[in-house]
Design a protein around this motif. Sequence first.
Motif, PDB file in Angstrom:
ATOM      1  N   ASP A 538       0.809  -1.216   0.000  1.00 52.86           N
ATOM      2  CA  ASP A 538       0.000   0.000   0.000  1.00 52.86           C
ATOM      3  C   ASP A 538       0.842   1.266   0.000  1.00 52.86           C
ATOM      4  O   ASP A 538       0.310   2.370   0.026  1.00 52.86           O
ATOM      5  CB  ASP A 538      -0.978   0.011   1.183  1.00 52.86           C
ATOM      6  N   GLY A 539       2.160   1.125  -0.005  1.00 53.16           N
ATOM      7  CA  GLY A 539       3.017   2.289  -0.148  1.00 53.16           C
ATOM      8  C   GLY A 539       3.310   3.022   1.135  1.00 53.16           C
ATOM      9  O   GLY A 539       3.999   4.027   1.133  1.00 53.16           O
ATOM     10  N   ILE A 540       2.825   2.546   2.294  1.00 49.81           N
ATOM     11  CA  ILE A 540       3.071   3.240   3.563  1.00 49.81           C
ATOM     12  C   ILE A 540       3.819   2.299   4.505  1.00 49.81           C
ATOM     13  O   ILE A 540       5.024   2.389   4.660  1.00 49.81           O
ATOM     14  CB  ILE A 540       1.754   3.736   4.190  1.00 49.81           C
ATOM     15  N   ASN A 541       3.092   1.338   5.107  1.00 50.81           N
ATOM     16  CA  ASN A 541       3.765   0.436   6.055  1.00 50.81           C
ATOM     17  C   ASN A 541       4.628  -0.613   5.354  1.00 50.81           C
ATOM     18  O   ASN A 541       5.406  -1.309   6.004  1.00 50.81           O
ATOM     19  CB  ASN A 541       2.743  -0.248   6.986  1.00 50.81           C
ATOM     20  N   ASP A 542       4.493  -0.713   4.038  1.00 47.92           N
ATOM     21  CA  ASP A 542       5.316  -1.682   3.302  1.00 47.92           C
ATOM     22  C   ASP A 542       6.536  -1.031   2.655  1.00 47.92           C
ATOM     23  O   ASP A 542       7.204  -1.653   1.822  1.00 47.92           O
ATOM     24  CB  ASP A 542       4.479  -2.363   2.209  1.00 47.92           C
ATOM     25  N   ALA A 543       6.838   0.212   3.042  1.00 46.07           N
ATOM     26  CA  ALA A 543       7.936   0.950   2.411  1.00 46.07           C
ATOM     27  C   ALA A 543       9.269   0.208   2.438  1.00 46.07           C
ATOM     28  O   ALA A 543       9.971   0.167   1.417  1.00 46.07           O
ATOM     29  CB  ALA A 543       8.072   2.334   3.051  1.00 46.07           C
ATOM     30  N   PRO A 544       9.689  -0.414   3.574  1.00 44.15           N
ATOM     31  CA  PRO A 544      10.974  -1.126   3.563  1.00 44.15           C
ATOM     32  C   PRO A 544      10.998  -2.275   2.550  1.00 44.15           C
ATOM     33  O   PRO A 544      12.006  -2.472   1.855  1.00 44.15           O
ATOM     34  CB  PRO A 544      11.096  -1.664   4.998  1.00 44.15           C
ATOM     35  N   ALA A 545       9.897  -3.017   2.471  1.00 43.14           N
ATOM     36  CA  ALA A 545       9.826  -4.138   1.528  1.00 43.14           C
ATOM     37  C   ALA A 545       9.801  -3.643   0.084  1.00 43.14           C
ATOM     38  O   ALA A 545      10.433  -4.230  -0.805  1.00 43.14           O
ATOM     39  CB  ALA A 545       8.586  -4.996   1.814  1.00 43.14           C
ATOM     40  N   LEU A 546       9.084  -2.540  -0.154  1.00 41.95           N
ATOM     41  CA  LEU A 546       9.032  -1.967  -1.501  1.00 41.95           C
ATOM     42  C   LEU A 546      10.421  -1.506  -1.936  1.00 41.95           C
ATOM     43  O   LEU A 546      10.794  -1.618  -3.103  1.00 41.95           O
ATOM     44  CB  LEU A 546       8.055  -0.783  -1.545  1.00 41.95           C
ATOM     45  N   ALA A 547      11.185  -0.986  -0.978  1.00 39.42           N
ATOM     46  CA  ALA A 547      12.514  -0.463  -1.289  1.00 39.42           C
ATOM     47  C   ALA A 547      13.501  -1.581  -1.615  1.00 39.42           C
ATOM     48  O   ALA A 547      14.349  -1.429  -2.495  1.00 39.42           O
ATOM     49  CB  ALA A 547      13.031   0.370  -0.119  1.00 39.42           C
ATOM     50  N   ILE A 548      13.403  -2.715  -0.930  1.00 38.40           N
ATOM     51  CA  ILE A 548      14.369  -3.805  -1.119  1.00 38.40           C
ATOM     52  C   ILE A 548      14.083  -4.612  -2.380  1.00 38.40           C
ATOM     53  O   ILE A 548      14.973  -5.249  -2.946  1.00 38.40           O
ATOM     54  CB  ILE A 548      14.385  -4.745   0.114  1.00 38.40           C
ATOM     55  N   ALA A 549      12.833  -4.574  -2.863  1.00 38.63           N
ATOM     56  CA  ALA A 549      12.462  -5.338  -4.060  1.00 38.63           C
ATOM     57  C   ALA A 549      13.110  -4.730  -5.305  1.00 38.63           C
ATOM     58  O   ALA A 549      13.420  -3.538  -5.337  1.00 38.63           O
ATOM     59  CB  ALA A 549      10.948  -5.363  -4.216  1.00 38.63           C
ATOM     60  N   ASN A 550      13.308  -5.555  -6.339  1.00 42.08           N
ATOM     61  CA  ASN A 550      13.819  -5.030  -7.612  1.00 42.08           C
ATOM     62  C   ASN A 550      12.826  -4.065  -8.236  1.00 42.08           C
ATOM     63  O   ASN A 550      13.213  -3.064  -8.846  1.00 42.08           O
ATOM     64  CB  ASN A 550      14.087  -6.179  -8.591  1.00 42.08           C
ATOM     65  N   VAL A 551      11.528  -4.390  -8.090  1.00 40.95           N
ATOM     66  CA  VAL A 551      10.467  -3.502  -8.568  1.00 40.95           C
ATOM     67  C   VAL A 551       9.419  -3.383  -7.462  1.00 40.95           C
ATOM     68  O   VAL A 551       8.747  -4.357  -7.130  1.00 40.95           O
ATOM     69  CB  VAL A 551       9.793  -4.035  -9.857  1.00 40.95           C
ATOM     70  N   GLY A 552       9.315  -2.192  -6.872  1.00 38.43           N
ATOM     71  CA  GLY A 552       8.290  -1.943  -5.860  1.00 38.43           C
ATOM     72  C   GLY A 552       7.040  -1.394  -6.522  1.00 38.43           C
ATOM     73  O   GLY A 552       7.109  -0.416  -7.266  1.00 38.43           O
ATOM     74  N   ILE A 553       5.893  -2.044  -6.279  1.00 41.31           N
ATOM     75  CA  ILE A 553       4.625  -1.638  -6.907  1.00 41.31           C
ATOM     76  C   ILE A 553       3.657  -1.207  -5.809  1.00 41.31           C
ATOM     77  O   ILE A 553       3.336  -1.998  -4.918  1.00 41.31           O
ATOM     78  CB  ILE A 553       4.017  -2.791  -7.726  1.00 41.31           C
ATOM     79  N   ALA A 554       3.215   0.037  -5.862  1.00 38.87           N
ATOM     80  CA  ALA A 554       2.302   0.552  -4.838  1.00 38.87           C
ATOM     81  C   ALA A 554       0.879   0.566  -5.367  1.00 38.87           C
ATOM     82  O   ALA A 554       0.621   0.958  -6.504  1.00 38.87           O
ATOM     83  CB  ALA A 554       2.704   1.959  -4.409  1.00 38.87           C
ATOM     84  N   MET A 555      -0.054   0.134  -4.518  1.00 39.96           N
ATOM     85  CA  MET A 555      -1.479   0.235  -4.824  1.00 39.96           C
ATOM     86  C   MET A 555      -1.897   1.662  -4.480  1.00 39.96           C
ATOM     87  O   MET A 555      -2.015   2.029  -3.316  1.00 39.96           O
ATOM     88  CB  MET A 555      -2.265  -0.770  -3.992  1.00 39.96           C
ATOM     89  N   GLY A 556      -2.080   2.477  -5.503  1.00 40.11           N
ATOM     90  CA  GLY A 556      -2.235   3.912  -5.289  1.00 40.11           C
ATOM     91  C   GLY A 556      -3.535   4.354  -4.690  1.00 40.11           C
ATOM     92  O   GLY A 556      -3.575   5.064  -3.692  1.00 40.11           O
ATOM     93  N   GLU A 557      -4.681   3.957  -5.295  1.00 42.02           N
ATOM     94  CA  GLU A 557      -6.006   4.442  -4.898  1.00 42.02           C
ATOM     95  C   GLU A 557      -5.986   5.959  -4.801  1.00 42.02           C
ATOM     96  O   GLU A 557      -6.594   6.560  -3.920  1.00 42.02           O
ATOM     97  CB  GLU A 557      -6.420   3.829  -3.559  1.00 42.02           C
ATOM     98  N   GLY A 558      -5.226   6.605  -5.698  1.00 41.72           N
ATOM     99  CA  GLY A 558      -5.221   8.059  -5.721  1.00 41.72           C
ATOM    100  C   GLY A 558      -4.481   8.703  -4.575  1.00 41.72           C
ATOM    101  O   GLY A 558      -4.724   9.859  -4.272  1.00 41.72           O
TER     102      GLY A 558
END
Length: 641
Positions: A538-558
């Motif tokens: 969701d781009g907030i509490n998953d920030a560390p995992a998104l950063a370590i991945a080769n491609v971080g994909i956030a579910m935006g919902e605007g």
Amino acid sequence: MGSEAKTIAKGIQKISFIDKVKPHVELIAAGLSGVLIAVGWLFDQYNQEADSIIAYLLAFVIGGFFKAKEGIEATYENKDLNVEMLMIFAAVGSAIIGYWTEGAILIFIFAVSGALETYTMNKSHKEISSLMELQPEEALLLINGIEKKVAVSELRVGDHILIKPGERVPADGVIIKGRTNIDEAAITGESMPVSKGNEDEVFAGTVNLSGSITVQVTKASNDTLFQKIIQLVQSAQSEKSPSQQFIERFEGTYVKIVLLVVIAMFFLPHFLLGWSWHESFYRAMILLVVASPCALVASIMPATLSAISNGARHGILFKGGVHLENLSHLGAIAFDKTGTLTKGKPEVTEVIVKNGLDQDTLIWKAASIENHSNHPLAQAIVKYAKQTTGKDLLHPDSLEDVPGWGIKAEIAGEQWKIGKAAFVGRETAENAADPGDVRAKELASQGNTLVYIEINGETSAIIALKDVVREETKVAIDQLKKHGIQTVMLTGDSEKTARAIASESHVDEFFAECLPETKVDHLRQLKTKYQTVGMVGDGINDAPALAIANVGIAMGEGTDVALETADVVLMKNDLPRIAEAVSLSQRMNRIIKQNVIFSISVIVLLISSNFFQFIDLPFGVIGHEGSTILVILNSLRLLRN
């Protein structure tokens, strides 16, 4: 005054005409160059040599101006030679040995390919330019109930603005009055209107379709989600992919090698093979043309820009070509559970009521008690009761919150307890004799959380709640599997709940009871096993995992938070878009591979033909520049849906 108005009107028309012509000026110059070549050829047929040379010279200058300017500026700026300089040398060399027609044709086709490349760039930026035009310049500001038209740039956080049906929303804000349907296609890529009412967010650039609404501005005009999307895509289009960076590093070295080989060809064939000086120089000029890597250089950038623009049009934002390129290499993709695979909020899935009790009445009273709690499960019960009964809630006679366990209350003379099994004097559903407990046990095994209700000392009902899997989740996961991508779920939930959700959502494997740092550890392990790994959150509490991945994909919902944390942003929480993004990446890489193989093959074929004296300069020009045009046209296919 009348003549002044006419003068102003003519000036406006002139500016408008210039604005319309400007994007096509390179193509116009190329066309004019072609006409001059035809004129020069006609003069040549009637032995008017001086007039013919003048026409060819004009064709050189007009057709070659833009590419020559680009090449000279790039050479000066980077202190390195480029393909544009090779073309200038080849055209001048052709003229020196008397091949005015061939040199002019080279400039003409080079100008056409340059105009086509510029068209590709303009086309790829078109969606962003059209987005920028969507945001209104004026807004209706409400001051003490009076409407005042002001520039959007003058709006301040906290201002109240009126938005009428058919108007575009001028600023991000929250509806404080009215209800309407909003077309959010400019933000999310979703064509279906969204119903909005009090306390709902609206975003600049979207369209108010039906009712009038009063909105409280929450962001300055330069900080809206709309502006951030534009900035993000513009930044992505300027960021080069690894393939593009390699080609550009390769270009400078390759150009120097070509020039050295051309110089050698001026002399060596004359002395070693007995060619005449004229033939040696002629073949050197052909080599200068056919060995130029124009098509190779144009193989990647137009394709990348076209793919980024295609994604932006469908609500998939890439922060750069590198992330778009990496998507096609994904070996595994990990998903956060809450808010990604699931809706993120618990919902009542089933109510089990003791025989003899009315379910609607029981739920109505339970919701009246739970309405005094902020716990997500309590609020889910309240929402369910309002939807099913439609009654106004009661006020309990007394109420006591027992933290960590549940709530006690007296309502209509009855003593109520709502909470965990142990709170109502039961260990688990299996230990009770009521037949409903068998069903409760099944619900618990499916990942439901059970809330027990006790009335006057007797267990009277069990409410099952669950963070429900999104309807599109199964489709999205199945699509990713078809691409050969391993799907993994990471969740902080218990093993039992995680297993149930994993089974329902079709993921290949799961890891339960994950803290943010353990998610990072799991991703490192996945990267070791699968090399290229994506993470969806969701781009907030998953920030560390998104950063370590080769491609971080956030579910935006605007949400603009998602724009800051991931490499790829889905502007709507639409999981199947991930498979679309992977398909787009695969299409792009496939087209780039086609372009590179084709352009190298053409260069090798033309160089070989020239060495064996099978090809003349006009055919070398056509073969070389024709291949450049073809790879650009091939890249343009990515702009299609």
